[in-house]
Design a protein around this motif. Structure first.
Motif, PDB file in Angstrom:
ATOM      1  N   PRO A 133      48.673 -21.624  30.553  1.00  0.00           N
ATOM      2  CA  PRO A 133      48.432 -22.667  29.556  1.00  0.00           C
ATOM      3  C   PRO A 133      49.733 -23.324  29.119  1.00  0.00           C
ATOM      4  O   PRO A 133      50.783 -22.670  29.045  1.00  0.00           O
ATOM      5  CB  PRO A 133      47.785 -21.903  28.401  1.00  0.00           C
ATOM      6  CG  PRO A 133      48.188 -20.480  28.587  1.00  0.00           C
ATOM      7  CD  PRO A 133      48.349 -20.276  30.054  1.00  0.00           C
ATOM      8  N   ASP A 134      49.670 -24.621  28.843  1.00  0.00           N
ATOM      9  CA  ASP A 134      50.862 -25.286  28.315  1.00  0.00           C
ATOM     10  C   ASP A 134      51.046 -24.887  26.855  1.00  0.00           C
ATOM     11  O   ASP A 134      50.156 -24.305  26.216  1.00  0.00           O
ATOM     12  CB  ASP A 134      50.757 -26.808  28.470  1.00  0.00           C
ATOM     13  CG  ASP A 134      49.547 -27.410  27.771  1.00  0.00           C
ATOM     14  OD1 ASP A 134      49.224 -26.980  26.645  1.00  0.00           O
ATOM     15  OD2 ASP A 134      48.921 -28.330  28.340  1.00  0.00           O
ATOM     16  N   ASP A 135      52.210 -25.207  26.322  1.00  0.00           N
ATOM     17  CA  ASP A 135      52.543 -24.760  24.967  1.00  0.00           C
ATOM     18  C   ASP A 135      51.565 -25.294  23.926  1.00  0.00           C
ATOM     19  O   ASP A 135      51.202 -24.590  22.980  1.00  0.00           O
ATOM     20  CB  ASP A 135      53.969 -25.208  24.613  1.00  0.00           C
ATOM     21  CG  ASP A 135      55.027 -24.465  25.422  1.00  0.00           C
ATOM     22  OD1 ASP A 135      54.689 -23.411  26.001  1.00  0.00           O
ATOM     23  OD2 ASP A 135      56.174 -24.949  25.478  1.00  0.00           O
ATOM     24  N   LYS A 136      51.138 -26.532  24.104  1.00  0.00           N
ATOM     25  CA  LYS A 136      50.240 -27.144  23.123  1.00  0.00           C
ATOM     26  C   LYS A 136      48.899 -26.427  23.092  1.00  0.00           C
ATOM     27  O   LYS A 136      48.375 -26.105  22.014  1.00  0.00           O
ATOM     28  CB  LYS A 136      50.044 -28.625  23.446  1.00  0.00           C
ATOM     29  CG  LYS A 136      49.211 -29.379  22.433  1.00  0.00           C
ATOM     30  CD  LYS A 136      49.136 -30.864  22.795  1.00  0.00           C
ATOM     31  CE  LYS A 136      48.408 -31.676  21.757  1.00  0.00           C
ATOM     32  NZ  LYS A 136      48.326 -33.115  22.109  1.00  0.00           N
ATOM     33  N   SER A 137      48.333 -26.148  24.261  1.00  0.00           N
ATOM     34  CA  SER A 137      47.043 -25.472  24.320  1.00  0.00           C
ATOM     35  C   SER A 137      47.127 -24.079  23.717  1.00  0.00           C
ATOM     36  O   SER A 137      46.245 -23.657  22.952  1.00  0.00           O
ATOM     37  CB  SER A 137      46.557 -25.384  25.774  1.00  0.00           C
ATOM     38  OG  SER A 137      46.331 -26.663  26.315  1.00  0.00           O
ATOM     39  N   GLN A 138      48.182 -23.361  24.059  1.00  0.00           N
ATOM     40  CA  GLN A 138      48.330 -22.015  23.530  1.00  0.00           C
ATOM     41  C   GLN A 138      48.519 -22.029  22.023  1.00  0.00           C
ATOM     42  O   GLN A 138      47.950 -21.197  21.296  1.00  0.00           O
ATOM     43  CB  GLN A 138      49.510 -21.311  24.201  1.00  0.00           C
ATOM     44  CG  GLN A 138      49.631 -19.834  23.852  1.00  0.00           C
ATOM     45  CD  GLN A 138      48.438 -19.026  24.344  1.00  0.00           C
ATOM     46  OE1 GLN A 138      48.186 -18.913  25.535  1.00  0.00           O
ATOM     47  NE2 GLN A 138      47.673 -18.447  23.416  1.00  0.00           N
TER      48      GLN A 138
END
Length: 395
Positions: free
Chosen positions: A267-272
């Motif tokens: 997952p990218d940082d935003k999703s996480q």
């Protein structure tokens, strides 16, 4: 052949009549299939034609009115005796010459109730404008008032028998969510994943078979996760895709919804980050729920958690759920949102779905819960986190 004891149906009817009396209602026309089931046990896929229960405040049983070929289903599934099953002929079905509400009106006249106060579920999915027009035309001496959600509010506090059905449904939802996780892979068609989900929903558990849910599996994928109510396509899953899964186990028409989000890859940082905030909000909110709180107070706890992280959610946090038919498993009564002063009581059941939807992505992680005497009980047992494929915990 009803599923619950007849005494339970009679108690439901008693509570409904109490609400009728409070609102000055002599006759209640119940067209919502879930309310028909709740009061009579009637259960058939016949809600595409006009059908209803007629409740007279001074009679011991409702009257079922529906299509002639469905009368046998009323005999098989309801607690009503045959004298309370009134079928109409097939030439009323989708006719331009006759309408089932003309039949209903004649029935009401035959019972000398055509000058009384009659309530109908004006905002129910299956009560049409034509229904009202025909009733108003055929019963000119009656006074019509809105009976929308009168029975729904009786339904909001579940019996122990109903809670048991919802708990079985929650086990089915666990199986279905596991099937979703197992089947969602790069190169797999979305439709194949939904086939696996649907198989698990209907197969149920080793001990209990599942029923058809009121809502099909929802599966927005990729950038479409910003749109929470999309279903599936025959496109293949791609590396890096986020996939939102919203489904419900269903048993004897009782639901236990569950939502999770899967990422095919890292997952990218935003999703996480958003997923972590959602989980923190869910955990904090579930920890404080107890009888005596209002729905608005519950939502405020969630709101404060996410706002400290700079996230705003305008839509409601959740809603009362349980018994229902397509197109919705919600009960259309209490909502977990600002301004809802409904007081939580034991054996109310809710779907808390604190989804966050942005312009090009979304995260959903939800839980269904029961209000208990001292707090709340989460119904399903499934990892409450952003799911990642591969994921050793779910392998």
């Amino acid at each position: 052949m009803v599923f619950f004891p007849i005494s339970e149906y009679q108690e439901r009817l008693k509570q409904t009549k109490h609400r009728m009396a409070t609102n000055g209602i002599d006759v209640l026309l119940v067209t919502d299939p879930a309310n028909m089931n709740y009061l009579s046990g009637y259960d058939a896929w016949s809600f595409y034609v006009h059908q209803l229960l007629v409740i007279f405040i001074d009679e011991d049983q409702p009257y079922w009115i529906g299509r002639g070929q469905d009368a046998s289903a009323a005999v098989h599934t309801s607690w009503l005796d045959r004298e309370h099953i009134y079928p109409y002929a097939d030439d009323y079905v989708q006719s331009t010459e006759k309408h089932p509400m003309e039949f209903v009106s004649d029935f009401i006249k035959s019972k000398n109730r055509d000058k009384h106060i009659i309530a109908a579920e004006f905002d129910a999915y299956y009560f049409t404008a034509k229904n009202f027009m025909k009733l108003y035309e055929c019963l000119p001496n009656a006074t019509f008032i809105d009976g929308t959600n009168l029975v729904n509010w009786v339904r909001i506090i579940k019996s122990e028998n109903e809670i048991e059905c919802i708990k079985i449904a929650s086990k089915i939802s666990e199986h279905a969510m596991q099937a979703a996780f197992d089947s969602i892979e790069v190169g797999v068609k979305q439709s194949d994943a939904v086939a696996a989900i649907s198989h698990a929903q209907i197969r149920g558990t080793e001990d209990y078979g599942g029923d058809y849910p009121a809502i099909v599996p929802l599966l927005p994928t990729g950038e479409k996760t910003s749109a929470c109510h999309l279903t599936w396509t025959d496109d293949m899953f791609n590396q890096g895709d986020p996939v939102i899964i919203e489904l419900a186990g269903c048993y004897k028409r009782y639901h236990s919804p569950l939502a999770r989000t899967v990422i095919l890859g890292i997952p990218d940082d935003k999703s996480q980050y958003i997923a972590d905030v959602v989980v923190e909000g869910i955990n904090t909110t579930l920890d404080i729920i107890k009888p005596g709180m209002t729905c608005g107070e519950v939502e405020l706890v969630w709101k404060k958690v996410i706002e400290k992280h700079g996230i705003i959610k305008d839509s409601r946090l959740g809603y009362s759920m349980g018994l229902n038919y397509p197109p919705d498993w919600g009960e259309h009564t209490a909502s977990l949102r600002a301004g809802d002063d409904t007081v939580l009581q034991p054996n109310m059941t809710f779907h808390m779905i604190p989804g966050i939807w942005l312009d090009n992505m979304g995260i959903e992680i939800s839980e269904s819960f029961r209000v208990t005497e001292t707090g709340c009980e989460v119904l399903a047992d499934f990892p409450r986190e952003l799911l990642v494929k591969p994921n050793i915990r779910l392998a």
